[in-house]
Design an enzyme around this catalytic site. Structure first.
Site, PDB file in Angstrom:
ATOM      1  N   HIS A   1       6.790   4.641  12.081  1.00  0.00           N
ATOM      2  CA  HIS A   1       6.617   4.350  10.695  1.00  0.00           C
ATOM      3  C   HIS A   1       7.824   5.593   9.845  1.00  0.00           C
ATOM      4  O   HIS A   1       7.619   6.897  10.080  1.00  0.00           O
ATOM      5  CB  HIS A   1       5.194   4.715  10.150  1.00  0.00           C
ATOM      6  CG  HIS A   1       5.027   4.788   8.856  1.00  0.00           C
ATOM      7  ND1 HIS A   1       4.386   3.850   8.106  1.00  0.00           N
ATOM      8  CD2 HIS A   1       5.570   5.776   7.890  1.00  0.00           C
ATOM      9  CE1 HIS A   1       4.395   4.321   6.780  1.00  0.00           C
ATOM     10  NE2 HIS A   1       5.015   5.269   6.646  1.00  0.00           N
TER      11      HIS A   1
ATOM     12  N   CYS B   1       9.540   8.980  -1.851  1.00  0.00           N
ATOM     13  CA  CYS B   1       8.860  10.442  -1.203  1.00  0.00           C
ATOM     14  C   CYS B   1       8.731  11.388  -2.062  1.00  0.00           C
ATOM     15  O   CYS B   1       9.629  11.788  -2.937  1.00  0.00           O
ATOM     16  CB  CYS B   1       9.981  10.852  -0.292  1.00  0.00           C
ATOM     17  SG  CYS B   1       9.651  12.233   0.720  1.00  0.00           S
TER      18      CYS B   1
ATOM     19  N   HIS C   1      10.369   6.750   7.464  1.00  0.00           N
ATOM     20  CA  HIS C   1      10.921   6.727   5.981  1.00  0.00           C
ATOM     21  C   HIS C   1      12.414   7.197   6.138  1.00  0.00           C
ATOM     22  O   HIS C   1      12.970   7.725   7.073  1.00  0.00           O
ATOM     23  CB  HIS C   1      10.074   8.044   5.320  1.00  0.00           C
ATOM     24  CG  HIS C   1       8.960   7.568   4.670  1.00  0.00           C
ATOM     25  ND1 HIS C   1       8.670   7.710   3.454  1.00  0.00           N
ATOM     26  CD2 HIS C   1       7.911   6.873   5.336  1.00  0.00           C
ATOM     27  CE1 HIS C   1       7.353   7.316   3.189  1.00  0.00           C
ATOM     28  NE2 HIS C   1       6.813   6.851   4.292  1.00  0.00           N
TER      29      HIS C   1
ATOM     30  N   ASN D   1       9.977   4.060   2.476  1.00  0.00           N
ATOM     31  CA  ASN D   1       9.803   3.425   4.046  1.00  0.00           C
ATOM     32  C   ASN D   1      11.157   2.793   4.038  1.00  0.00           C
ATOM     33  O   ASN D   1      11.975   2.152   3.275  1.00  0.00           O
ATOM     34  CB  ASN D   1       8.783   2.560   3.635  1.00  0.00           C
ATOM     35  CG  ASN D   1       7.258   3.071   3.531  1.00  0.00           C
ATOM     36  OD1 ASN D   1       6.834   3.668   4.561  1.00  0.00           O
ATOM     37  ND2 ASN D   1       6.783   3.020   2.540  1.00  0.00           N
TER      38      ASN D   1
ATOM     39  N   ARG E   1       0.772  -1.102  -0.024  1.00  0.00           N
ATOM     40  CA  ARG E   1      -0.070   0.033  -0.145  1.00  0.00           C
ATOM     41  C   ARG E   1       0.731   1.206  -0.049  1.00  0.00           C
ATOM     42  O   ARG E   1       0.952   1.817  -1.205  1.00  0.00           O
ATOM     43  CB  ARG E   1      -1.075  -0.026   1.292  1.00  0.00           C
ATOM     44  CG  ARG E   1      -2.339   0.813   0.967  1.00  0.00           C
ATOM     45  CD  ARG E   1      -2.166   2.133   1.236  1.00  0.00           C
ATOM     46  NE  ARG E   1      -1.345   2.764   2.448  1.00  0.00           N
ATOM     47  CZ  ARG E   1      -0.997   3.958   2.802  1.00  0.00           C
ATOM     48  NH1 ARG E   1      -1.013   4.979   1.780  1.00  0.00           N
ATOM     49  NH2 ARG E   1      -0.345   4.200   4.083  1.00  0.00           N
ATOM     50  N   ASP E   2       1.232   1.616   1.239  1.00  0.00           N
ATOM     51  CA  ASP E   2       2.287   2.836   1.090  1.00  0.00           C
ATOM     52  C   ASP E   2       3.374   2.567   0.235  1.00  0.00           C
ATOM     53  O   ASP E   2       3.925   3.727  -0.328  1.00  0.00           O
ATOM     54  CB  ASP E   2       2.674   3.042   2.712  1.00  0.00           C
ATOM     55  CG  ASP E   2       3.283   4.485   2.938  1.00  0.00           C
ATOM     56  OD1 ASP E   2       2.635   5.225   2.272  1.00  0.00           O
ATOM     57  OD2 ASP E   2       4.321   4.636   3.400  1.00  0.00           O
TER      58      ASP E   2
END
Lengths: 315, 315
Positions: free
Chosen positions: B219, B252, B221, B261, B27-28
């Protein structure tokens, strides 16, 4: 625009207030690159890094050009750079011939090395660890007699591409042996980047029982993405000197496509965020990383470098 | 061949013994990729990850396809995957319409979100933070009424691409507001990767005074290369749940060429090295990262992944 929250005075409690960053890009970094970099570029790289505040720098390697052709111009590099007072210019010297060349080139510091792994020593320099130290013994004596700073690097301190695991005792044994050769400084090097945080802390603590902690340096390759995490762990047990390479220059000959030394930009971003002084200007290093990456036609390996450059372009 | 030194029992003292890894690659990760990934590939990705031991996974996003066309096939993905008992399949639900779609697709968990930065909220979803929470209020109520797990993500918890610094108080305020909406779990997200270790520790500690620490997730990055170092810092203050993306999938949008991530491979390598259990098989994840990177014709963003694959090829 600084996106870091201002740090309170107490934030670095327990961590060193000042960290010495040893820039290894021009030597350990370029050595691992496949292309030959023009001498003028190397000279400009060293000069620019010193201009950014770097006070410790690996500038050349006096290894046989048959082994490492990329470094064949060490004497020309050292002859061409501007020497700045207070800066220690270092060169790798694998033998007496290398040391003589280094002395002629008026380096401030020479670097000898040995592996914490027998298998690596045999495969890398074709002799046992004990034999390698015997060969370095006259190099060490003569370097000290000439008044040079003597540094030793212990490769494979966390794992070896040939034998696998490396014990903490094997590293401590090398620390003792280099100490007994009169070394001023000893690097704990994770040559293949396999260490993780607690392993690093155990090795640093054990090494510091044999040699002053403030003269131990951490040299972490980022092959497994662990370098910066390992540096945090090492800082937490009091280590205050780390090697880094501008633009993440370098690679890992034992893992194709893998990253090499931790990038100076990523390290400085961390240390700045922790309020730890280095005397080095991050923005200037970011510009140098961009420049040298362009010169070498490679991607900039510093993530903080890429991000800060992108941020600047946006604003 | 395990090149890590065997860890003594005492090594993880002070750190959580078990860490829950939430896989966000499907997803992300995919959302930030520029190309549309075929539905069958997404389905296979989710199935393979669950087969490797993943128990928490972001599988889809029910955002308007006008906004994020890469995620338009969420219902088809959730209809196509094998459902395994004990696995929580999550979807992002930005509004009631998304929630209804998620309910039809029989997800186990829905994710709502809000920024710790007003400027980001305005630029990203075109409303104030307070307005965004008002919109999420009925979504939260209905999700809870339907018996779903409700998760909230606080974006820009460490810095914002538009306003710059973000205070710890702004994050804590969002934690309280999401807690009051009945959230079961709250993610502290470093959307642009600007945080460093002590800042992370301060935010986690402050958040945990308002919400149970074991229900807070990190979470991070890796835009500035700090993600894994930040996870070490978070582990040290007791956080035990982290998001990661196989193969470092994602990017990003606020820094071109920057990494997204933290890679699941790099995180698992760290946790394995610390002797912390995850229930996820690193080797299997490495294979999945190689496979999905090939499918997407992109470089594998996981450094541990690249290194372990190279090691395997050598042996």
């Amino acid at each position: 625009m600084n996106q870091q929250e201002p740090l309170s005075a107490g934030t670095t409690s327990g961590l060193p207030r000042h960290v010495r960053v040893v820039e290894v890009g021009p030597r350990d970094g370029l050595q691992a690159e496949s292309r030959f970099i023009p001498t003028d570029t190397k000279i400009e790289l060293v000069n620019r890094l010193v201009g950014a505040g770097v006070r410790r720098i690996e500038a050349a390697s006096f290894v046989s050009p048959k082994w490492i052709p990329q470094m064949a111009d060490g004497a020309a590099v050292l002859a061409g750079i501007d020497r700045e007072a207070g800066v220690s210019y270092a060169a790798l010297t694998p033998n007496m011939r290398g040391l003589e060349a280094a002395l002629e080139s008026k380096v401030d510091e020479v670097v000898i090395f040995g592996a914490a792994s027998e298998a690596f020593s045999m495969r890398n320099i074709n002799c046992s660890v004990t034999e390698s130290l015997e060969r370095f013994s006259p190099v060490a004596r003569m370097a000290k007699a000439a008044g040079l700073r003597l540094r030793a690097s212990i490769s494979c301190s966390f794992g070896c591409p040939y034998q696998g695991p490396v014990s903490v005792d094997a590293v401590v044994d090398m620390v003792r042996r280099f100490r007994d050769l009169g070394c001023d400084e000893i690097d704990i090097a994770d040559t293949i980047g396999v260490g993780t945080v607690h392993h690093v802390q155990r090795v640093v603590e054990a090494a510091s029982r044999e040699f002053p902690l403030e003269q131990l340096a951490g040299h972490f390759h980022d092959t497994y993405g662990q370098a910066l995490a390992n540096i945090v762990g090492a800082l937490q047990v009091g280590m205050s000197m780390f090697h880094a390479s501008v633009g993440g220059l370098g690679g890992c000959p034992y893992a194709k496509g893998a990253t090499g030394n931790v990038a100076t930009e990523d390290l400085l971003y961390l240390l700045d965020g922790l309020g730890i002084e280095t005397g080095i200007d991050l923005d200037a290093i970011v510009s140098i990383g961009d420049w040298v990456s362009q010169e070498m036609d490679r991607e900039n390996g510093a993530r903080a470098g890429r991000a800060l450059t992108a941020r600047k372009a946006r604003n």
